[in-house]
Design a protein around this motif. Structure first.
Motif, PDB file in Angstrom:
ATOM      1  N   GLN A 127     106.591  21.966  33.728  1.00 22.58           N
ATOM      2  CA  GLN A 127     106.246  21.532  32.044  1.00 22.58           C
ATOM      3  C   GLN A 127     107.801  22.387  31.845  1.00 22.58           C
ATOM      4  O   GLN A 127     108.154  22.797  31.931  1.00 22.58           O
ATOM      5  N   PRO A 128     107.654  21.077  30.509  1.00 23.98           N
ATOM      6  CA  PRO A 128     107.163  20.131  29.606  1.00 23.98           C
ATOM      7  C   PRO A 128     106.854  18.848  30.811  1.00 23.98           C
ATOM      8  O   PRO A 128     108.191  18.646  31.291  1.00 23.98           O
ATOM      9  N   ASN A 129     105.976  17.710  30.067  1.00 28.12           N
ATOM     10  CA  ASN A 129     105.820  16.533  30.642  1.00 28.12           C
ATOM     11  C   ASN A 129     105.152  16.239  30.037  1.00 28.12           C
ATOM     12  O   ASN A 129     104.680  16.513  29.191  1.00 28.12           O
ATOM     13  N   TRP A 130     104.045  15.431  30.478  1.00 32.09           N
ATOM     14  CA  TRP A 130     103.254  14.009  29.646  1.00 32.09           C
ATOM     15  C   TRP A 130     102.455  14.708  29.460  1.00 32.09           C
ATOM     16  O   TRP A 130     101.142  14.299  28.262  1.00 32.09           O
TER      17      TRP A 130
ATOM     18  N   SER B 171     101.580  17.814  28.767  1.00 35.62           N
ATOM     19  CA  SER B 171     101.905  19.187  27.682  1.00 35.62           C
ATOM     20  C   SER B 171     101.869  18.272  27.014  1.00 35.62           C
ATOM     21  O   SER B 171     102.278  19.564  25.386  1.00 35.62           O
ATOM     22  N   HIS B 172     103.021  17.296  26.650  1.00 34.93           N
ATOM     23  CA  HIS B 172     103.137  16.892  25.445  1.00 34.93           C
ATOM     24  C   HIS B 172     101.688  16.748  24.611  1.00 34.93           C
ATOM     25  O   HIS B 172     102.260  15.936  22.896  1.00 34.93           O
ATOM     26  N   LYS B 173     100.771  16.332  25.069  1.00 41.18           N
ATOM     27  CA  LYS B 173      99.978  16.298  24.108  1.00 41.18           C
ATOM     28  C   LYS B 173      99.653  17.574  23.083  1.00 41.18           C
ATOM     29  O   LYS B 173      99.122  17.193  22.566  1.00 41.18           O
ATOM     30  N   LEU B 174      99.768  18.534  23.724  1.00 42.00           N
ATOM     31  CA  LEU B 174      99.480  20.472  23.310  1.00 42.00           C
ATOM     32  C   LEU B 174     100.626  21.203  22.828  1.00 42.00           C
ATOM     33  O   LEU B 174     100.759  20.919  22.228  1.00 42.00           O
TER      34      LEU B 174
END
Ligand code: ZN
Length: 222
Positions: A45-48, A50-53
């Motif tokens: 984390q972060p990743n694609w 987690s980028h939504k949250l």
């Protein structure tokens, strides 16, 4: 003998690609097992996803077992669970997820609830099927009584994340929040598209308790 005869008459097919399964295969064919896109449950984390949250809610981790795209095999698989009555497929895939987790990582699984009228219509909650599979394989307890969906909303299809969030903001309710205090909670859903449902339900849990929140979707939209 009878099974072999039935298989000849009514062949079992892969729920992802519809090819006829051979006798040693169950639910999903060997090829799909290897080829279905997966980000790996324990993403850095972060990743694609987690980028939504990120920046929108305080949370610990987000996990996804599959990645899906519009019209792909994973979406076909999800469709079987959600709309075609294949609740046992959801439990089976939950079991695959659950074997990767242990009781040391989370204290409680909370499936994303359905509104009672939707539950009556469908006969089961697809997120709860996945969570039950995880619970059985991992030994992590599950609660379907702490998070409720108290309002029914119309379809979210076609709405962007902000519009979805606004629609979902007052849909969830947390009961007995004190019992969640200090727990490592894993909120489970079948899909993560924009993340708005996780954000709306997660915000209610965070506002009501001191529980530490993580998210798991069986599949996340790329
Ligand atoms: Zn297949």
């Amino acid at each position: 003998m009878i099974n072999a005869f039935l298989q000849l008459l009514y062949p079992k097919c892969c729920f992802a690609c519809d090819q006829v399964l051979i006798r040693s295969e169950n639910w999903i064919c060997t090829r799909c097992r290897f080829e279905l896109p997966s980000p790996g449950l324990f993403l850095e984390q972060p990743n694609w996803i987690s980028h939504k949250l990120d920046g929108l809610i305080e949370y610990d981790r987000v996990h996804a077992y599959y990645v899906f795209s519009e019209g792909g095999k994973v979406q076909h698989l999800l469709h079987q669970i959600k709309y075609k009555g294949q609740e046992r497929l959801g439990e089976y895939l939950g079991g695959c997820v659950g074997r990767s987790f242990s009781v040391k990582e989370y204290d409680l699984l909370i499936p994303m609830p359905l509104h009672p009228s939707r539950l009556k219509e469908r006969g089961y909650n697809q997120a709860a099927c996945v969570a039950k599979g995880i619970a059985r394989a991992s030994g992590i307890p599950i609660s379907e009584t702490h998070l409720l969906r108290t309002k029914q909303v119309s379809s979210l299809i076609g709405l962007n994340r902000a519009e979805r969030y606004k629609t979902l903001e007052e849909v969830f309710e947390v009961l007995r929040p004190g019992e969640l205090d200090g727990l490592r909670i894993l909120l489970v859903d079948d899909t993560l598209t924009t993340g708005a449902t996780f954000l709306a339900a997660g915000a209610k849990i965070k506002a009501a308790s001191t529980g530490k929140l993580s998210f798991l979707a069986l599949a996340a939209l790329k």
